[in-house]
Motif scaffolding. Structure first.
Motif, PDB file in Angstrom:
ATOM      1  N   LEU A  10       1.043  -1.229  -0.130  1.00 45.44           N
ATOM      2  CA  LEU A  10       0.090   0.262  -0.011  1.00 45.44           C
ATOM      3  C   LEU A  10       0.723   1.291   0.375  1.00 45.44           C
ATOM      4  CD1 LEU A  10      -2.829   1.391   0.261  1.00 45.44           C
ATOM      5  CD2 LEU A  10      -2.442   1.561   3.401  1.00 45.44           C
ATOM      6  N   ASP A  11       1.027   2.324  -0.522  1.00 44.93           N
ATOM      7  CA  ASP A  11       1.220   3.526  -1.083  1.00 44.93           C
ATOM      8  C   ASP A  11       0.418   4.379  -0.960  1.00 44.93           C
ATOM      9  OD1 ASP A  11       3.526   4.976  -1.203  1.00 44.93           O
ATOM     10  OD2 ASP A  11       3.963   4.646  -2.916  1.00 44.93           O
ATOM     11  N   LEU A  12       0.928   5.502  -1.765  1.00 46.09           N
ATOM     12  CA  LEU A  12      -0.039   6.716  -1.915  1.00 46.09           C
ATOM     13  C   LEU A  12      -1.543   6.765  -2.549  1.00 46.09           C
ATOM     14  CD1 LEU A  12       2.206   9.573  -1.235  1.00 46.09           C
ATOM     15  CD2 LEU A  12       0.613   8.481   0.421  1.00 46.09           C
ATOM     16  N   HIS A  13      -0.925   6.252  -3.330  1.00 45.89           N
ATOM     17  CA  HIS A  13      -2.016   6.318  -5.010  1.00 45.89           C
ATOM     18  C   HIS A  13      -2.128   4.768  -5.101  1.00 45.89           C
ATOM     19  CE1 HIS A  13      -0.939  10.491  -5.405  1.00 45.89           C
ATOM     20  NE2 HIS A  13       0.255  10.139  -5.097  1.00 45.89           N
ATOM     21  N   ASN A  14      -1.894   3.838  -4.315  1.00 43.45           N
ATOM     22  CA  ASN A  14      -2.641   2.237  -5.285  1.00 43.45           C
ATOM     23  C   ASN A  14      -3.376   1.248  -4.258  1.00 43.45           C
ATOM     24  OD1 ASN A  14      -0.614   1.924  -2.989  1.00 43.45           O
ATOM     25  ND2 ASN A  14      -0.168  -0.381  -3.999  1.00 43.45           N
ATOM     26  N   TYR A  15      -4.696   2.685  -3.381  1.00 47.14           N
ATOM     27  CA  TYR A  15      -4.887   2.564  -2.261  1.00 47.14           C
ATOM     28  C   TYR A  15      -6.359   0.452  -3.091  1.00 47.14           C
ATOM     29  CZ  TYR A  15      -8.655   1.658   1.300  1.00 47.14           C
ATOM     30  OH  TYR A  15      -9.609   0.897   2.050  1.00 47.14           O
ATOM     31  N   SER A  16      -7.280   1.412  -4.064  1.00 47.11           N
ATOM     32  CA  SER A  16      -8.177   0.900  -4.695  1.00 47.11           C
ATOM     33  C   SER A  16      -8.071  -0.210  -4.807  1.00 47.11           C
ATOM     34  CB  SER A  16      -9.303   1.920  -5.794  1.00 47.11           C
ATOM     35  OG  SER A  16      -8.309   2.014  -6.769  1.00 47.11           O
ATOM     36  N   THR A  17      -6.465  -0.489  -5.672  1.00 48.78           N
ATOM     37  CA  THR A  17      -6.345  -2.473  -6.524  1.00 48.78           C
ATOM     38  C   THR A  17      -5.640  -3.011  -5.069  1.00 48.78           C
ATOM     39  OG1 THR A  17      -4.022  -1.395  -7.305  1.00 48.78           O
ATOM     40  CG2 THR A  17      -5.717  -0.684  -8.397  1.00 48.78           C
ATOM     41  N   ASN A  61       5.992   2.137   4.185  1.00 49.35           N
ATOM     42  CA  ASN A  61       6.499   2.496   6.208  1.00 49.35           C
ATOM     43  C   ASN A  61       5.705   3.446   6.843  1.00 49.35           C
ATOM     44  OD1 ASN A  61       8.795   0.479   6.386  1.00 49.35           O
ATOM     45  ND2 ASN A  61      10.169   2.225   5.534  1.00 49.35           N
ATOM     46  N   GLN A  62       5.725   4.288   6.075  1.00 50.30           N
ATOM     47  CA  GLN A  62       4.382   5.335   6.382  1.00 50.30           C
ATOM     48  C   GLN A  62       3.396   4.918   6.999  1.00 50.30           C
ATOM     49  OE1 GLN A  62       5.211   5.531   2.978  1.00 50.30           O
ATOM     50  NE2 GLN A  62       3.922   6.593   1.849  1.00 50.30           N
ATOM     51  N   HIS A  63       3.085   3.942   6.857  1.00 47.91           N
ATOM     52  CA  HIS A  63       1.510   3.568   7.094  1.00 47.91           C
ATOM     53  C   HIS A  63       1.554   3.010   8.273  1.00 47.91           C
ATOM     54  CE1 HIS A  63       0.430   5.815   3.480  1.00 47.91           C
ATOM     55  NE2 HIS A  63       0.765   5.023   3.050  1.00 47.91           N
ATOM     56  N   LEU A  64       2.372   2.289   8.644  1.00 51.04           N
ATOM     57  CA  LEU A  64       2.608   1.055  10.095  1.00 51.04           C
ATOM     58  C   LEU A  64       1.755   1.943  10.936  1.00 51.04           C
ATOM     59  CD1 LEU A  64       6.436  -0.257   8.830  1.00 51.04           C
ATOM     60  CD2 LEU A  64       3.868  -1.431   8.481  1.00 51.04           C
ATOM     61  N   GLN A  65       2.336   2.719  11.397  1.00 50.53           N
ATOM     62  CA  GLN A  65       1.682   3.356  12.728  1.00 50.53           C
ATOM     63  C   GLN A  65       0.175   3.471  12.631  1.00 50.53           C
ATOM     64  OE1 GLN A  65       2.952   4.278  15.453  1.00 50.53           O
ATOM     65  NE2 GLN A  65       4.931   3.834  14.397  1.00 50.53           N
ATOM     66  N   ALA A  81      -9.303   3.249   5.538  1.00 52.36           N
ATOM     67  CA  ALA A  81     -10.042   3.305   4.698  1.00 52.36           C
ATOM     68  C   ALA A  81     -10.378   4.572   4.830  1.00 52.36           C
ATOM     69  CB  ALA A  81     -11.851   2.490   4.886  1.00 52.36           C
ATOM     70  N   ALA A  82     -10.672   5.466   6.015  1.00 50.32           N
ATOM     71  CA  ALA A  82     -10.946   6.232   6.202  1.00 50.32           C
ATOM     72  C   ALA A  82      -9.595   7.580   5.527  1.00 50.32           C
ATOM     73  CB  ALA A  82     -11.145   7.090   7.348  1.00 50.32           C
ATOM     74  N   THR A  83      -8.685   6.864   5.761  1.00 50.33           N
ATOM     75  CA  THR A  83      -7.699   8.020   5.417  1.00 50.33           C
ATOM     76  C   THR A  83      -7.154   7.878   3.519  1.00 50.33           C
ATOM     77  OG1 THR A  83      -6.201   7.052   7.040  1.00 50.33           O
ATOM     78  CG2 THR A  83      -4.842   8.109   5.334  1.00 50.33           C
ATOM     79  N   PHE A  84      -7.341   6.615   3.272  1.00 50.76           N
ATOM     80  CA  PHE A  84      -7.631   6.696   1.849  1.00 50.76           C
ATOM     81  C   PHE A  84      -8.797   6.974   0.857  1.00 50.76           C
ATOM     82  CE2 PHE A  84      -3.555   4.939   2.497  1.00 50.76           C
ATOM     83  CZ  PHE A  84      -2.727   6.071   2.095  1.00 50.76           C
ATOM     84  N   ALA A  85     -10.416   7.078   1.030  1.00 44.13           N
ATOM     85  CA  ALA A  85     -10.813   7.154   1.026  1.00 44.13           C
ATOM     86  C   ALA A  85     -11.389   8.629  -0.119  1.00 44.13           C
ATOM     87  CB  ALA A  85     -12.387   7.228   1.673  1.00 44.13           C
ATOM     88  N   SER A  86     -11.472   9.579   1.117  1.00 44.74           N
ATOM     89  CA  SER A  86     -11.018  10.776  -0.361  1.00 44.74           C
ATOM     90  C   SER A  86     -10.232  11.179  -1.241  1.00 44.74           C
ATOM     91  CB  SER A  86     -11.421  12.320   0.660  1.00 44.74           C
ATOM     92  OG  SER A  86      -9.253  12.350   1.692  1.00 44.74           O
TER      93      SER A  86
END
Length: 167
Positions: A10-17, A61-65, A81-86
């Motif tokens: 998971l990174d900044l631009h691939n949440y949906s996939t 790593n930035q999402h581990l916390q 989901a809340a972080t990446f929905a918008s």
């Protein structure tokens, strides 16, 4: 990759996939319910901890916390989901706008337009090469051009890649 790792974390631009792939991975491992409900029994807590561990292996790593701070796998799933929905919706809107703004310039030839589209949208060099290489028939027709009308000397399909892109 290992049986509990996805090809792409998971990174900044691939949440949906990533979300879909992670759900499939959890289903394959038999952990699907941990994403849907908070643990109640001791067995559910163990599965939830396993899912959090698998989740931690599949994010940057930035999402581990976010995952570590969550009480259980469902809470971590909902927090992501809340972080990446918008972000997903914003990215979709931006891509639609970019697509609607992308137009062929006056006098621009089709192969140039296609290559510009692929350059601006991050196509690989291999795809660009396939698009820009004229077919052997086209090259032969150009060498043999004797002044007759182009319709009679040029093959119907000028660029071999046009057949590739229509499939």
């Amino acid at each position: 990759m290992g049986k509990d790792r996805l090809d792409e974390p998971l990174d900044l631009h691939n949440y949906s996939t990533w979300k879909l792939r992670f759900q499939l991975l959890c289903a394959e491992l038999g952990y699907s319910r941990a994403l849907l409900q908070a643990p109640i029994a001791e067995a559910d807590v163990i599965i939830s901890d396993k899912v959090k561990s698998v989740m931690a292996k599949n994010v940057k790593n930035q999402h581990l916390q976010t995952i570590v701070r969550a009480a259980n796998a469902k809470a971590a799933w909902d927090a992501l989901a809340a972080t990446f929905a918008s972000t997903c919706n914003t990215r979709k809107v931006a891509l639609r706008q970019e697509l609607s703004d992308f137009k062929m310039a006056n006098g621009e030839e089709l192969p140039i337009y296609i290559s510009r589209d692929y350059e601006e949208n991050g196509a690989t060099k291999e795809i660009k090469d396939q698009l820009m290489v004229p077919s052997q028939d086209t090259l032969k027709a150009r060498r043999n051009f004797t002044g007759r009308s182009r319709a009679t000397t040029m093959p119907t399909q000028r660029w071999s890649a046009l057949a590739v892109t229509s499939q």
